[in-house]
Design an enzyme around this catalytic site. Structure first.
Site, PDB file in Angstrom:
ATOM      1  N   HIS A  61       0.806  -1.210   0.000  1.00 28.93           N
ATOM      2  CA  HIS A  61       0.000   0.000   0.000  1.00 28.93           C
ATOM      3  C   HIS A  61       0.844   1.267   0.000  1.00 28.93           C
ATOM      4  CE1 HIS A  61      -2.820  -2.831   2.400  1.00 28.93           C
ATOM      5  NE2 HIS A  61      -3.085  -2.935   1.113  1.00 28.93           N
ATOM      6  N   TYR A 131       0.029   1.617  12.844  1.00 33.08           N
ATOM      7  CA  TYR A 131       0.607   2.463  11.808  1.00 33.08           C
ATOM      8  C   TYR A 131       0.340   3.922  12.159  1.00 33.08           C
ATOM      9  CZ  TYR A 131      -1.205  -1.739   9.378  1.00 33.08           C
ATOM     10  OH  TYR A 131      -1.581  -3.005   9.023  1.00 33.08           O
TER      11      TYR A 131
END
Length: 178
Positions: A61, A131
């Protein structure tokens, strides 16, 4: 905290200290002074976490401009094989990837610069990955590279992958984005 450079420019590993006693364990995962001293960004806009089964691959990603971001990855529980792919046109490491194992028992941060795609393989059930990102999610800038198109040997024969991640274009599809 100790900063470790990798062969990909701007990609760093921050080795953390794990303290254990009769109550359990403690790890400091962010210290603004340390980040500033090492010229790392501290301007995070969003924080996520995922929970994954063993053999789940999430990735690869990234977000394109104007919503590109630096990302910091940390494992709260379990163990992953973390993978970063340099997709910065003109970079001496364009098309190369870096992999490292991260676990809650050997804690470290992966500091991922703008222009790199990120993914991981969960090596244990109930692995929790956090994250931090320097931009807010933008659906139109949300992109990815198919996990099996850039030479990475994930070491698993039947990975669990989302339909979305399986439909990403191959690594050769992205040029001149960053």
């Amino acid at each position: 905290m100790e900063l470790e450079r990798t062969f990909i420019g701007g990609l760093f590993i921050v080795n953390l200290n794990l303290f254990k006693d009769n109550r359990g364990a403690f790890t400091k995962i962010f210290n603004e002074d340390f980040f500033v001293e090492n010229a790392l960004t501290t301007d995070f806009k969003e924080n996520y976490f995922s929970v994954s089964h063993k053999n789940v691959i999430r990735g690869m990603h990234f977000q394109t401009p104007p919503a590109e971001h630096t990302k910091v990855v940390y494992v709260n529980q379990g163990r992953i094989l973390d993978v970063v792919l340099d997709i910065r046109t003109g970079s001496p490491t364009f098309g190369k990837f870096y992999q490292t194992e991260i676990s809650s028992e050997a804690p470290k941060l992966v500091y991922i610069p703008v222009g790199c795609a990120h993914g991981f393989l969960s090596l244990e059930d109930n692995t929790i990955v956090s994250y931090l990102q320097t931009s807010v999610y933008n659906q139109t800038c949300d992109k990815g590279i198919k996990w099996d198109t850039f030479g990475m040997d994930w070491g698993v024969t039947s990975p669990i992958i989302s339909q979305r991640d399986n439909l990403f274009p191959d690594a050769g599809s992205y040029k001149d984005i960053f």
